[in-house]
Motif scaffolding. Sequence first.
Motif, PDB file in Angstrom:
ATOM      1  N   HIS A  57       0.744  -1.079   0.037  1.00 25.24           N
ATOM      2  CA  HIS A  57      -0.081   0.134   0.194  1.00 25.24           C
ATOM      3  C   HIS A  57       1.044   1.184  -0.028  1.00 25.24           C
ATOM      4  CE1 HIS A  57      -4.135   1.486   1.286  1.00 25.24           C
ATOM      5  NE2 HIS A  57      -3.472   2.532   0.690  1.00 25.24           N
ATOM      6  N   ALA A  58       1.892   1.297   0.892  1.00 31.53           N
ATOM      7  CA  ALA A  58       2.704   2.553   1.103  1.00 31.53           C
ATOM      8  C   ALA A  58       3.486   2.776  -0.156  1.00 31.53           C
ATOM      9  CB  ALA A  58       3.762   2.256   2.166  1.00 31.53           C
ATOM     10  N   ALA A  59       3.974   1.534  -0.790  1.00 32.09           N
ATOM     11  CA  ALA A  59       5.055   1.786  -2.095  1.00 32.09           C
ATOM     12  C   ALA A  59       4.031   1.931  -3.154  1.00 32.09           C
ATOM     13  CB  ALA A  59       5.509   0.394  -2.481  1.00 32.09           C
ATOM     14  N   ALA A  60       3.011   1.426  -3.624  1.00 34.73           N
ATOM     15  CA  ALA A  60       1.996   1.751  -4.685  1.00 34.73           C
ATOM     16  C   ALA A  60       1.527   3.222  -4.566  1.00 34.73           C
ATOM     17  CB  ALA A  60       0.510   0.757  -4.647  1.00 34.73           C
ATOM     18  N   LEU A  61       1.193   3.875  -3.273  1.00 38.97           N
ATOM     19  CA  LEU A  61       0.798   5.386  -3.373  1.00 38.97           C
ATOM     20  C   LEU A  61       1.988   6.086  -3.990  1.00 38.97           C
ATOM     21  CD1 LEU A  61      -0.814   5.624   0.174  1.00 38.97           C
ATOM     22  CD2 LEU A  61      -1.810   5.548  -2.028  1.00 38.97           C
ATOM     23  N   GLY A  62       3.154   5.722  -3.960  1.00 40.90           N
ATOM     24  CA  GLY A  62       4.448   6.453  -4.476  1.00 40.90           C
ATOM     25  C   GLY A  62       4.544   6.111  -5.836  1.00 40.90           C
ATOM     26  N   LEU A  63       3.991   5.026  -6.372  1.00 44.48           N
ATOM     27  CA  LEU A  63       4.167   4.722  -7.854  1.00 44.48           C
ATOM     28  C   LEU A  63       2.895   5.038  -8.739  1.00 44.48           C
ATOM     29  CD1 LEU A  63       5.808   1.313  -7.326  1.00 44.48           C
ATOM     30  CD2 LEU A  63       6.665   3.483  -8.170  1.00 44.48           C
ATOM     31  N   LEU A  64       1.675   5.049  -8.041  1.00 44.42           N
ATOM     32  CA  LEU A  64       0.321   5.069  -8.967  1.00 44.42           C
ATOM     33  C   LEU A  64       0.587   6.609  -9.852  1.00 44.42           C
ATOM     34  CD1 LEU A  64      -2.307   3.978  -6.411  1.00 44.42           C
ATOM     35  CD2 LEU A  64      -1.507   2.908  -8.479  1.00 44.42           C
ATOM     36  N   PRO A  65       0.684   7.684  -9.529  1.00 42.81           N
ATOM     37  CA  PRO A  65       0.820   8.693 -10.259  1.00 42.81           C
ATOM     38  C   PRO A  65       1.860   8.639 -11.549  1.00 42.81           C
ATOM     39  CG  PRO A  65       0.636   9.484  -8.185  1.00 42.81           C
ATOM     40  CD  PRO A  65       1.152   7.956  -7.993  1.00 42.81           C
ATOM     41  N   LEU A  66       2.731   8.023 -11.348  1.00 43.53           N
ATOM     42  CA  LEU A  66       3.799   7.568 -12.253  1.00 43.53           C
ATOM     43  C   LEU A  66       3.209   6.768 -13.343  1.00 43.53           C
ATOM     44  CD1 LEU A  66       7.063   7.439 -10.338  1.00 43.53           C
ATOM     45  CD2 LEU A  66       6.064   9.647 -11.492  1.00 43.53           C
ATOM     46  N   ALA A  67       2.304   5.671 -13.017  1.00 36.39           N
ATOM     47  CA  ALA A  67       1.843   4.737 -13.714  1.00 36.39           C
ATOM     48  C   ALA A  67       0.970   5.360 -14.488  1.00 36.39           C
ATOM     49  CB  ALA A  67       1.153   3.358 -12.954  1.00 36.39           C
ATOM     50  N   ILE A  79       2.462  -5.638  -6.466  1.00 36.28           N
ATOM     51  CA  ILE A  79       2.880  -4.410  -6.774  1.00 36.28           C
ATOM     52  C   ILE A  79       2.774  -4.056  -8.544  1.00 36.28           C
ATOM     53  CG2 ILE A  79       4.831  -2.789  -7.588  1.00 36.28           C
ATOM     54  CD1 ILE A  79       3.903  -1.782  -4.981  1.00 36.28           C
ATOM     55  N   SER A  80       3.305  -4.994  -8.923  1.00 38.98           N
ATOM     56  CA  SER A  80       3.106  -5.370 -10.431  1.00 38.98           C
ATOM     57  C   SER A  80       1.747  -5.218 -11.085  1.00 38.98           C
ATOM     58  CB  SER A  80       3.839  -6.446 -11.155  1.00 38.98           C
ATOM     59  OG  SER A  80       5.351  -6.449 -10.742  1.00 38.98           O
ATOM     60  N   ASP A  81       0.757  -6.098 -10.442  1.00 36.13           N
ATOM     61  CA  ASP A  81      -0.572  -5.944 -10.383  1.00 36.13           C
ATOM     62  C   ASP A  81      -1.233  -4.564 -10.618  1.00 36.13           C
ATOM     63  OD1 ASP A  81      -0.389  -8.618 -11.269  1.00 36.13           O
ATOM     64  OD2 ASP A  81      -1.219  -9.457  -9.523  1.00 36.13           O
ATOM     65  N   ALA A  82      -0.824  -4.079  -9.432  1.00 32.73           N
ATOM     66  CA  ALA A  82      -1.688  -2.721  -9.203  1.00 32.73           C
ATOM     67  C   ALA A  82      -1.011  -1.748 -10.359  1.00 32.73           C
ATOM     68  CB  ALA A  82      -1.086  -2.097  -7.988  1.00 32.73           C
ATOM     69  N   MET A  83       0.230  -1.745 -10.858  1.00 35.80           N
ATOM     70  CA  MET A  83       0.534  -0.781 -11.823  1.00 35.80           C
ATOM     71  C   MET A  83      -0.036  -1.164 -13.125  1.00 35.80           C
ATOM     72  SD  MET A  83       2.309   1.337  -9.858  1.00 35.80           S
ATOM     73  CE  MET A  83       1.258   0.774  -8.546  1.00 35.80           C
ATOM     74  N   THR A  84      -0.020  -2.247 -13.102  1.00 32.14           N
ATOM     75  CA  THR A  84      -0.550  -2.600 -14.446  1.00 32.14           C
ATOM     76  C   THR A  84      -2.083  -2.041 -14.880  1.00 32.14           C
ATOM     77  OG1 THR A  84       0.856  -4.835 -14.794  1.00 32.14           O
ATOM     78  CG2 THR A  84      -1.049  -4.704 -16.134  1.00 32.14           C
ATOM     79  N   ALA A  85      -2.737  -2.026 -13.674  1.00 34.83           N
ATOM     80  CA  ALA A  85      -4.282  -1.646 -13.884  1.00 34.83           C
ATOM     81  C   ALA A  85      -4.086  -0.030 -14.274  1.00 34.83           C
ATOM     82  CB  ALA A  85      -4.723  -1.426 -12.424  1.00 34.83           C
ATOM     83  N   LEU A  86      -3.061   0.529 -14.193  1.00 35.36           N
ATOM     84  CA  LEU A  86      -2.960   1.857 -15.045  1.00 35.36           C
ATOM     85  C   LEU A  86      -2.189   2.108 -16.072  1.00 35.36           C
ATOM     86  CD1 LEU A  86      -3.009   4.054 -11.745  1.00 35.36           C
ATOM     87  CD2 LEU A  86      -4.797   3.621 -13.176  1.00 35.36           C
TER      88      LEU A  86
END
Length: 302
Positions: free
Chosen positions: A136-146, A176-183
């Motif tokens: 959760h913490a890491a995803a929040l730092g990556l979602l805007p970039l994805a 993490i990969s699954d979450a980033m692939t969604a965007l």
Amino acid sequence: MIKAAIMGGSGCRAGELVRLIINHPDVNLLWAYSLSHAGAAISDIHRGLVGECDMTFTDKAVLDGVDVLFSCLPQGKLREFLNSVPVDDNLRIIDITGDFRHDGIDSGFTYGLPELNRKALVRGATKASTPSPAVHAAALGLLPLAKNLLLNTPIEITGVTASTDSSLGNNFVNEISDAMTALQTDFSAPITMDIRRGGFTRGTAVTIKTAITISPESIRRLFEEFYDDHNFTFIVDRPVDILDVANTNKALIYIDKENDILTISTVIDNIVKGSSGNAIHCMNLLFGLHERTGLNLKASAY
């Protein structure tokens, strides 16, 4: 009133859930299930609830009349339970410990990361499985970039999480990969992730490093635009500290860039934002409540 129940009521996440539910203006806690503590006062196990909760643990999980079921059971036990009892299609279920975290939407469980799946949680979902706190913490730092298709170079994630965090055994990289692939549907950047336990009881801090060529000002703007209408994630201009978010459902993000190396630091409370508070956030969305309801919590930093 929404009628709630908790399976696996003796752990620290369940204790946090009880605290949040009994102070939530729209929720009534019917029961908390624990085989090992059946008949014991909840406040004897979760001692911070003395004077606030006079309920006892039960060893009978009766779903009649329950609107939302939270699971803090050991991994695998929620799946066993749902396979053994009839479950009404209208029952909302929020899985905190990860039984359905990797199953995908075909399982009926939406990945409970509101900053990624808020629309899905609001528009008809009935079940959610929350992220691992470190993810959760890491995803929040990556979602805007994805979202802006900028994750195209190796990503290095390091961090430390509280000694109370039991999720270190999860497959973080796949999650993490699954979450980033969604965007970012073509996301294939290699990820390394090293999360270790710290000698403290609350909080998760992660540091993300990746190469990116756009300016720090542009990156900051992308983050602010992404989180502009989200209620719990904030971009700050100073290095972040776990104490800034302890006992709250907030996440703080600090962005730094030297040459082409972008460094993103994120902190959350692993028990609240990373677990039980996020479960309440998901519940609010599933029932059409404002997402901050019951989550205006006092920070402990001063």
